[in-house]
Design a protein around this motif. Structure first.
Motif, PDB file in Angstrom:
ATOM      1  N   LEU A   1       0.839  -1.197   0.000  1.00 45.27           N
ATOM      2  CA  LEU A   1       0.000   0.000   0.000  1.00 45.27           C
ATOM      3  C   LEU A   1       0.874   1.248   0.000  1.00 45.27           C
ATOM      4  O   LEU A   1       1.520   1.581   0.988  1.00 45.27           O
ATOM      5  N   THR A   2       0.895   1.932  -1.117  1.00 49.64           N
ATOM      6  CA  THR A   2       1.640   3.183  -1.240  1.00 49.64           C
ATOM      7  C   THR A   2       0.684   4.287  -1.688  1.00 49.64           C
ATOM      8  O   THR A   2      -0.396   4.018  -2.224  1.00 49.64           O
ATOM      9  N   MET A   3       1.086   5.513  -1.480  1.00 49.20           N
ATOM     10  CA  MET A   3       0.257   6.634  -1.902  1.00 49.20           C
ATOM     11  C   MET A   3       0.101   6.639  -3.426  1.00 49.20           C
ATOM     12  O   MET A   3      -0.956   6.989  -3.953  1.00 49.20           O
ATOM     13  N   ARG A   4       1.134   6.227  -4.135  1.00 50.67           N
ATOM     14  CA  ARG A   4       1.063   6.204  -5.593  1.00 50.67           C
ATOM     15  C   ARG A   4       0.065   5.149  -6.075  1.00 50.67           C
ATOM     16  O   ARG A   4      -0.739   5.410  -6.970  1.00 50.67           O
ATOM     17  N   ARG A   5       0.099   3.961  -5.459  1.00 54.52           N
ATOM     18  CA  ARG A   5      -0.846   2.916  -5.856  1.00 54.52           C
ATOM     19  C   ARG A   5      -2.275   3.311  -5.502  1.00 54.52           C
ATOM     20  O   ARG A   5      -3.215   3.018  -6.246  1.00 54.52           O
ATOM     21  N   LEU A   6      -2.418   3.980  -4.381  1.00 57.63           N
ATOM     22  CA  LEU A   6      -3.742   4.440  -3.986  1.00 57.63           C
ATOM     23  C   LEU A   6      -4.263   5.479  -4.979  1.00 57.63           C
ATOM     24  O   LEU A   6      -5.429   5.436  -5.396  1.00 57.63           O
ATOM     25  N   ALA A   7      -3.394   6.390  -5.365  1.00 60.27           N
ATOM     26  CA  ALA A   7      -3.794   7.425  -6.334  1.00 60.27           C
ATOM     27  C   ALA A   7      -4.167   6.790  -7.667  1.00 60.27           C
ATOM     28  O   ALA A   7      -5.164   7.175  -8.294  1.00 60.27           O
ATOM     29  N   ASP A   8      -3.391   5.804  -8.111  1.00 61.14           N
ATOM     30  CA  ASP A   8      -3.691   5.121  -9.370  1.00 61.14           C
ATOM     31  C   ASP A   8      -5.054   4.439  -9.300  1.00 61.14           C
ATOM     32  O   ASP A   8      -5.833   4.475 -10.271  1.00 61.14           O
ATOM     33  N   ALA A   9      -5.347   3.823  -8.162  1.00 54.55           N
ATOM     34  CA  ALA A   9      -6.625   3.126  -8.007  1.00 54.55           C
ATOM     35  C   ALA A   9      -7.801   4.091  -8.036  1.00 54.55           C
ATOM     36  O   ALA A   9      -8.914   3.717  -8.416  1.00 54.55           O
ATOM     37  N   MET A  10      -7.541   5.343  -7.660  1.00 56.18           N
ATOM     38  CA  MET A  10      -8.604   6.340  -7.621  1.00 56.18           C
ATOM     39  C   MET A  10      -8.648   7.197  -8.880  1.00 56.18           C
ATOM     40  O   MET A  10      -9.532   8.040  -9.040  1.00 56.18           O
ATOM     41  N   GLY A  11      -7.661   6.988  -9.752  1.00 56.70           N
ATOM     42  CA  GLY A  11      -7.641   7.750 -10.991  1.00 56.70           C
ATOM     43  C   GLY A  11      -7.257   9.200 -10.812  1.00 56.70           C
ATOM     44  O   GLY A  11      -7.749  10.071 -11.544  1.00 56.70           O
ATOM     45  N   VAL A  12      -6.388   9.473  -9.845  1.00 57.86           N
ATOM     46  CA  VAL A  12      -5.952  10.845  -9.594  1.00 57.86           C
ATOM     47  C   VAL A  12      -4.437  10.888  -9.488  1.00 57.86           C
ATOM     48  O   VAL A  12      -3.768   9.848  -9.411  1.00 57.86           O
ATOM     49  N   GLN A  13      -3.881  12.083  -9.463  1.00 60.11           N
ATOM     50  CA  GLN A  13      -2.458  12.252  -9.229  1.00 60.11           C
ATOM     51  C   GLN A  13      -2.164  12.059  -7.742  1.00 60.11           C
ATOM     52  O   GLN A  13      -2.986  12.403  -6.890  1.00 60.11           O
TER      53      GLN A  13
END
Length: 234
Positions: A36-48
């Motif tokens: 769980l990383t901030m980048r993977r979370l952002a990708d999952a949400m479709g945001v930067q």
């Protein structure tokens, strides 16, 4: 025309704290805490990735919010315990119910105990749970100091046990060889006492193990309970 709360067609849903937490918990369940990383979370949400920092300044802030969300179930048990206090229920039953609720809440999500152990959440769910547990003991006659120390004891035991439980379950899922590692090590050496207790040591009855330790805590507290509260005055 889209309303402020409805994204335009073809655009990702508007970012908000609730959706971010829900997505983070989904990722945790699928891939575990290490992934769980901030980048993977952002990708999952479709945001930067930078957009997430509007709600969570650091990953630690995100984990703290996740821990708080996990404990909502335990907070509900705290309300029940408080009601039982008003009805004069036995303190030990209410305390064990709270500990069980905390374990269940952490088991609801993969690596839940790891997430909680690394945070110092001070939201309504965590504080409500803690307040209820301390209240159970204070109402039973324990001193403020003893009630506070007992809170740490129960929480640390519950989190520690669940941490080991989830690690063992994950090891079993990932490799059948790991499940017999302790058995092989003991039988290959000269450990007569461990050999005699090996069936229990290698048991996967995690609930039974948890209940045994919880009983020890309760009996220890009962032994230290103020005499005036332990028995009615003559």
């Amino acid at each position: 025309m889209s309303s402020p709360s409805t994204p335009a067609r073809g655009r990702p849903a508007r970012l908000d704290r609730t959706r971010t937490l829900r997505t983070a918990l989904d990722l945790l369940d699928r891939s575990g805490l290490d992934a769980l990383t901030m980048r993977r979370l952002a990708d999952a949400m479709g945001v930067q990735a930078g957009a997430l920092y509007r709600y969570f300044a650091t990953k630690q802030d995100l984990l703290t919010a996740m821990a708080e969300r996990m404990m909502e179930g335990a907070a509900e048990a705290a309300v029940t315990a408080s009601a039982a206090t008003a009805d004069g229920g036995d303190w030990s039953e209410r305390l064990t119910a709270l500990a069980r609720a905390a374990r269940s809440a952490l088991l609801t999500h993969r690596d839940g105990a790891r997430v909680f152990a690394g945070t110092h959440a001070t939201g309504e769910s965590v504080l409500g749970f803690a307040d209820a547990l301390v209240g159970v003991l204070r109402e039973a006659g324990f001193s403020d100091d003893a009630a506070a120390r007992a809170l740490y004891t129960v929480v640390n035991y519950t989190v520690g046990h669940t941490l080991e439980e989830q690690a063992a379950l994950q090891a079993q899922d990932e490799s059948t060889e790991d499940a017999g590692a302790l058995r092989d090590a003991v039988t290959a050496g000269t450990y007569p006492h461990l050999s005699a207790t090996l069936p229990t040591l290698t048991s996967t009855d995690f609930t039974g193990l948890f209940e045994f330790g919880l009983d020890l805590i309760v009996e220890g507290l009962r032994a230290r309970q103020a005499p005036s509260a332990a028995a009615p005055a003559e």
